[in-house]
Design an enzyme around this catalytic site. Structure first.
Site, mmCIF file in Angstrom:
data_model
loop_
_atom_site.group_PDB
_atom_site.id
_atom_site.type_symbol
_atom_site.label_atom_id
_atom_site.label_comp_id
_atom_site.label_asym_id
_atom_site.label_seq_id
_atom_site.Cartn_x
_atom_site.Cartn_y
_atom_site.Cartn_z
ATOM 1 N N LYS A 25 -10.052 -0.862 10.290
ATOM 2 C CA LYS A 25 -10.178 -1.997 9.698
ATOM 3 C C LYS A 25 -10.667 -3.362 10.195
ATOM 4 O O LYS A 25 -11.113 -4.401 9.621
ATOM 5 C CB LYS A 25 -9.002 -2.301 9.050
ATOM 6 C CG LYS A 25 -8.261 -1.198 8.123
ATOM 7 C CD LYS A 25 -8.492 -0.999 6.838
ATOM 8 C CE LYS A 25 -7.467 -0.226 6.341
ATOM 9 N NZ LYS A 25 -8.064 0.358 4.725
ATOM 10 N N CYS A 37 -4.788 2.627 -3.624
ATOM 11 C CA CYS A 37 -3.538 3.347 -3.031
ATOM 12 C C CYS A 37 -2.434 2.108 -3.019
ATOM 13 O O CYS A 37 -1.613 1.911 -2.162
ATOM 14 C CB CYS A 37 -3.768 3.549 -1.726
ATOM 15 S SG CYS A 37 -4.922 4.857 -1.272
ATOM 16 N N HIS A 39 0.835 -1.171 0.114
ATOM 17 C CA HIS A 39 0.033 0.045 0.023
ATOM 18 C C HIS A 39 0.994 1.325 -0.102
ATOM 19 O O HIS A 39 2.005 1.137 0.561
ATOM 20 C CB HIS A 39 -0.767 -0.077 1.174
ATOM 21 C CG HIS A 39 -2.029 0.946 1.395
ATOM 22 N ND1 HIS A 39 -1.772 2.261 1.728
ATOM 23 C CD2 HIS A 39 -3.320 0.967 1.086
ATOM 24 C CE1 HIS A 39 -2.931 2.967 1.794
ATOM 25 N NE2 HIS A 39 -3.640 2.095 1.535
ATOM 26 N N GLN A 64 -4.792 -5.144 6.735
ATOM 27 C CA GLN A 64 -5.419 -6.069 6.143
ATOM 28 C C GLN A 64 -5.570 -7.389 6.571
ATOM 29 O O GLN A 64 -6.544 -8.309 6.300
ATOM 30 C CB GLN A 64 -5.131 -6.112 4.539
ATOM 31 C CG GLN A 64 -5.480 -4.923 3.769
ATOM 32 C CD GLN A 64 -6.729 -4.457 3.740
ATOM 33 O OE1 GLN A 64 -7.984 -5.140 3.941
ATOM 34 N NE2 GLN A 64 -6.972 -3.173 3.376
ATOM 35 N N ASP A 122 3.138 -4.907 8.142
ATOM 36 C CA ASP A 122 1.721 -4.037 8.075
ATOM 37 C C ASP A 122 0.668 -5.073 8.093
ATOM 38 O O ASP A 122 0.175 -5.958 7.356
ATOM 39 C CB ASP A 122 1.614 -3.379 6.706
ATOM 40 C CG ASP A 122 0.558 -2.832 6.314
ATOM 41 O OD1 ASP A 122 -0.371 -2.700 7.229
ATOM 42 O OD2 ASP A 122 0.498 -2.019 5.208
HETATM 43 N N1 PLP Z 1 -1.656 -0.700 4.654
HETATM 44 C C1 PLP Z 1 -2.698 -1.514 3.733
HETATM 45 C C2 PLP Z 1 -2.310 -2.954 3.478
HETATM 46 C C3 PLP Z 1 -3.834 -0.897 3.747
HETATM 47 O O1 PLP Z 1 -4.738 -1.819 3.169
HETATM 48 C C4 PLP Z 1 -4.056 0.230 4.303
HETATM 49 C C5 PLP Z 1 -5.374 0.954 3.856
HETATM 50 O O2 PLP Z 1 -6.193 0.649 3.188
HETATM 51 C C6 PLP Z 1 -3.308 1.011 4.992
HETATM 52 C C7 PLP Z 1 -1.750 0.530 5.203
HETATM 53 C C8 PLP Z 1 -3.529 2.495 5.521
HETATM 54 O O3 PLP Z 1 -4.311 2.495 6.331
HETATM 55 P P1 PLP Z 1 -4.881 3.769 7.105
HETATM 56 O O4 PLP Z 1 -5.583 4.492 5.928
HETATM 57 O O5 PLP Z 1 -5.942 3.258 7.905
HETATM 58 O O6 PLP Z 1 -3.819 4.348 7.657
#
Ligand code: PLP
Length: 594
Positions: free
Chosen positions: A414, A552, A311, A391, A388
Site C-alpha cells: 500500500k 472488504c 476493514h 490506508q 491499522d
Molecule cells: N486494513 C485496511 C484499512 C485496509 O484497507 C486493508 C486492505 O485494503 C487491510 C487492512 C488489509 O491489508 P492486506 O490485504 O494488505 O493485509
C-alpha cells in the site's frame, strides 16, 4: 498544449490525427523511404534528425552508442515493449532474445542525455524559479508544437531553444502514454508530478487502447523503478538466507534485511528496531496480535472496541477471538459523513475494555480518524490500542511514538513497496511480554526436547525464512516516499482530493459516500441508475482502474445503505487531468442513459 487522446473533444487534435500528420510529413521529405511513426521513438525516425536540423541548425539527437553496442531498434527494445498499436514485440515475450555473441543493444541512459540547463534534472531537485510545479510542457509537446507550426508556416518558424530537446524526460517518445500535466498549480513546492510519474514504468501501459489511469490505490499502489530495481539487485547480488551463515552473501542479505528494518523504524518514528516485526501484511499483523496477545491476555467478559469503519481484516480476527473466549465486541458508530462519534466512543469505554482496535484512514470512505485523541481516551480507560495504518502510511506522517499506540500495522504494497511484506510495530516491552505465535527456525535461542528458549522481539515473531527480498524492496519504497516527503505528498493529495470531490459532487445522480471533514485519498460513490460493476466496466473501457464492490468493509457500507460502491482512490502520482478523464467518462455515461 495537450495531445488529446479523446477524438470526441472538438477543436483539439487527437493522437491518431497527429500520428497521421507526422507520417505524412516524413513521407513528403525527399530521398528516403518513409518509415511510419508507430512507436514513441520519434527521434529515432530516420528523417527526424534531418528535419530538426532544418529547424535548429546543428541539432544532434541521442548520443552515439558506446563501442560494442548498437542503438536498439525501437520496435524491439525491451525497455519499451508496448507500442501504440498495442503489439508486444517478440523479444519482450522471450522469443526474440539475441543469439549469444550478438552485439548488445544500447538504449541511451539518462546520464547520456545532456541535462537541461533550466529544467529539473530529477523529481527531487525541482528548480522552482523556472518550473512551477505541474506547469511546464512536456518535451514532446514542444517538439510537436514546432512540427505542427512547420507544417502550416515553415518560413516563420521561431528558433527552438537549444535545450528544448533535452527536456526533463529522458525517454524518446512521440505520443506519450502518460496523461497530460495538470494545468492548475496547487502551490505545492518541491514536488513535480510529471517527473515522479516517469519513475513508474506501469504508466507506459495502455488499457483498451487508452493510457492507464490508476485510481485503485487503496487496493494496492504502483511500484517505482527504484523498488523494482532494488528487488532485482537483491536477487542478482545478495540473495542468501539471513542471520545463519558466515559467508559473504549471508552477510549482504542480512545487512540489506536489517537495513530495511531500520528504514521502517525511522519511517514510523519507533524507538527501536526491536519494535519492528516483518510479517506478510496488515492482515497477518492483526492476526498475530489477536492470536498471541489477545489469546494470552483476554478472558470471558472482556471487551474489545472496534470502529464501524473497519476493514474485515480488523474485524474477523477479533470476532474469532471473541467467539472462542466469550469476549464482547463493541462498535463505535459514525455520523452521516462517516466520522466516528467521539461522545459515543467515550460512553463505550469502561474498565472492561481491554483493547481498542481501529483504522487511521477508512479504506471505504477515506475518513481520517482522530487517532491521537482516541488512543489517549483508550489508555485512560486502561485499554491497549492497535492502530491499522494500512490506508494511512502512504498519505500521512506515521509517528508511533507521538501517537503512543501499542501496535501499528501496515502492508508494504500500500506504500509503493512489494506485496507479501508488511510490518507489525509493537512497543518493545509489550512484544517481549508476548509469547510467540508460530514456532520454527530463526526465533529461538536454544532448543532441546525438554525446553525451548525464544529470542526477544522481533525475532521471536519471525519464525522460518521470511520474505527477505521484499523487505529490502519495502526499504527502497520508504526511501522513495521519504525523498519526495510525506508532507509534500499529503499536501498535493489534499489538493487532488478537493479537486476531484468538487467536480464529482455536481455530476447529476452521483452520491459521494463518505464526506468527512478530514479525509484522505478515497472517493467512494454510487451512481443513480447504474450498478457499481457497470460503472467500473465503463471506466475500464477508458483505461481507468477503480474498485467496485464492498471493499472488504461491508459493515460501513451497510451503515450507508449500500452493498457496494465505486471507489476511485488517489496517490501522489495521479493528476487532475486523470480526474478530468474520470469525470468526463461519468458525464458521458450519464448522457447515454438520459
Ligand atoms: N486494513 C485496511 C484499512 C485496509 O484497507 C486493508 C486492505 O485494503 C487491510 C487492512 C488489509 O491489508 P492486506 O490485504 O494488505 O493485509
Amino acid at each position: 498544449m495537450s495531445i488529446n487522446t479523446d477524438p470526441q473533444i472538438p477543436g483539439v487534435p487527437d493522437a491518431a490525427w497527429i500520428e497521421k500528420l507526422a507520417n505524412e510529413l516524413f513521407s513528403a521529405l525527399p530521398d528516403e523511404t518513409p518509415k511510419p511513426v508507430l512507436s514513441p521513438h520519434l527521434e529515432d525516425h530516420p528523417r527526424m534528425e534531418k528535419m530538426l536540423n532544418l529547424i535548429v541548425p546543428g541539432f544532434s539527437k541521442a548520443p552515439a552508442a558506446p563501442e560494442g553496442f548498437q542503438l536498439s531498434d525501437p520496435q524491439t527494445s525491451l525497455a519499451d515493449p508496448h507500442f501504440a498499436d498495442g503489439k508486444v514485440p517478440p523479444s519482450a515475450t522471450g522469443v526474440g532474445v539475441s543469439p549469444a555473441g550478438a552485439v548488445r543493444s544500447y538504449t541511451p541512459s539518462p546520464q547520456d542525455i545532456k541535462p537541461p540547463v533550466t529544467a529539473p534534472a530529477h523529481p527531487f531537485e525541482v528548480n522552482e524559479s523556472v518550473f512551477k510545479p505541474y506547469q511546464f510542457d512536456h518535451r514532446q509537446e514542444i517538439e510537436l508544437k514546432h512540427i505542427l507550426a512547420a507544417i502550416s508556416n515553415f518560413e516563420k518558424l521561431p528558433q527552438i531553444p537549444a535545450n528544448a530537446f533535452h527536456g526533463a524526460d529522458p525517454a524518446y517518445y512521440f505520443l506519450q502514454n502518460t496523461p497530460q500535466p495538470i494545468t492548475q498549480s496547487p502551490g505545492v513546492s518541491g514536488f513535480n508530478v510529471d517527473l515522479i510519474r516517469q519513475d513508474f514504468p506501469v504508466f507506459n501501459e495502455r488499457v483498451n487502447g487508452k493510457p492507464l489511469i490508476w485510481l485503485d490505490n487503496a487496493a494496492t499502489t504502483q511500484k517505482p523503478r527504484q523498488v523494482i530495481d532494488r528487488v532485482s539487485y537483491f536477487y542478482e547480488h545478495e540473495n542468501s538466507n539471513i542471520h545463519r551463515a558466515a559467508h559473504e552473501l549471508a552477510a549482504r542479505a542480512t545487512d540489506a534485511y536489517e537495513g530495511a528494518r531500520e528504514k521502517v523504524r525511522q519511517f514510523l518514528n519507533a524507538r527501536s528496531v526491536n519494535e519492528i516485526v516483518f510479517v506478510r501484511g496488515t492482515t497477518e499483523a492483526i492476526n498475530l496480535v489477536a492470536k498471541t496477545w489477545g489469546d494470552q491476555n483476554l478472558v470471558a467478559g472482556d471487551e474489545i472496541i472496534l470502529s464501524h469503519l473497519e476493514h474485515h481484516a480488523n474485524i474477523v480476527p477479533w470476532k474469532q477471538l471473541a467467539d472462542k473466549k466469550g469476549l464482547k465486541i463493541r462498535v463505535i458508530p459514525v455520523d452521516n459523513d462517516g466520522q466516528v462519534i467521539l461522545a459515543e466512543y467515550a460512553s463505550l469505554l469502561s474498565h472492561r475494555t481491554k483493547l481498542v482496535s481501529f483504522t487511521q484512514v477508512s479504506n471505504a470512505l477515506g475518513t481520517i480518524t482522530p487517532a491521537r485523541q482516541m488512543i489517549e481516551m483508550a489508555h485512560a480507560a486502561g485499554a491497549k490500542v492497535l492502530l491499522d495504518g494500512a490506508q494511512s502510511v502512504s498519505h500521512l506522517r506515521s509517528d508511533v511514538t507521538g501517537l503512543n499506540c501499542d501496535w501499528f500495522v501496515f502492508s508494504g504494497h500500500k506504500v509503493f513497496g512489494p506485496t507479501g511484506i508488511g510490518v507489525l510495530y509493537g512497543k518493545e516491552d509489550l512484544l517481549n511480554a508476548t509469547q510467540p505465535w508460530q514456532g520454527g527456525g530463526n526465533m529461538i535461542v536454544d532448543v532441546t526436547f525438554e525446553h525451548i528458549q525464544y529470542h526477544k522481539a522481533p525475532s521471536r515473531f519471525e519464525a522460518g525464512t521470511g520474505n527477505i527480498a521484499d523487505a529490502v524492496g519495502l526499504g527502497a519504497a520508504i526511501d522513495y516516499v521519504s525523498k519526495i516527503g510525506i508532507d509534500a505528498i499529503n499536501q498535493y493529495e489534499h489538493y487532488l482530493l478537493e479537486y476531484a470531490s468538487s467536480r464529482m459532487q455536481v455530476i447529476p445522480g452521483l452520491r459521494l459516500i463518505g464526506t468527512a471533514k478530514e479525509k484522505a485519498s478515497v472517493l467512494s460513490f454510487v451512481f443513480e441508475g447504474f450498478r457499481t460493476e457497470e460503472v467500473g466496466s465503463a471506466l475500464n473501457r477508458e483505461g481507468i482502474a477503480v474498485r467496485s464492490g464492498h471493499h472488504c468493509a461491508q459493515p460501513i457500507l451497510r451503515r450507508f445503505g449500500q452493498e457496494t460502491t465505486v471507489r476511485p482512490s488517489l496517490a501522489f502520482y495521479n493528476t487532475t487531468s486523470e480526474i478530468d478523464v474520470l469525470v468526463d467518462t461519468l458525464y458521458r455515461l450519464r448522457r447515454g442513459r438520459n
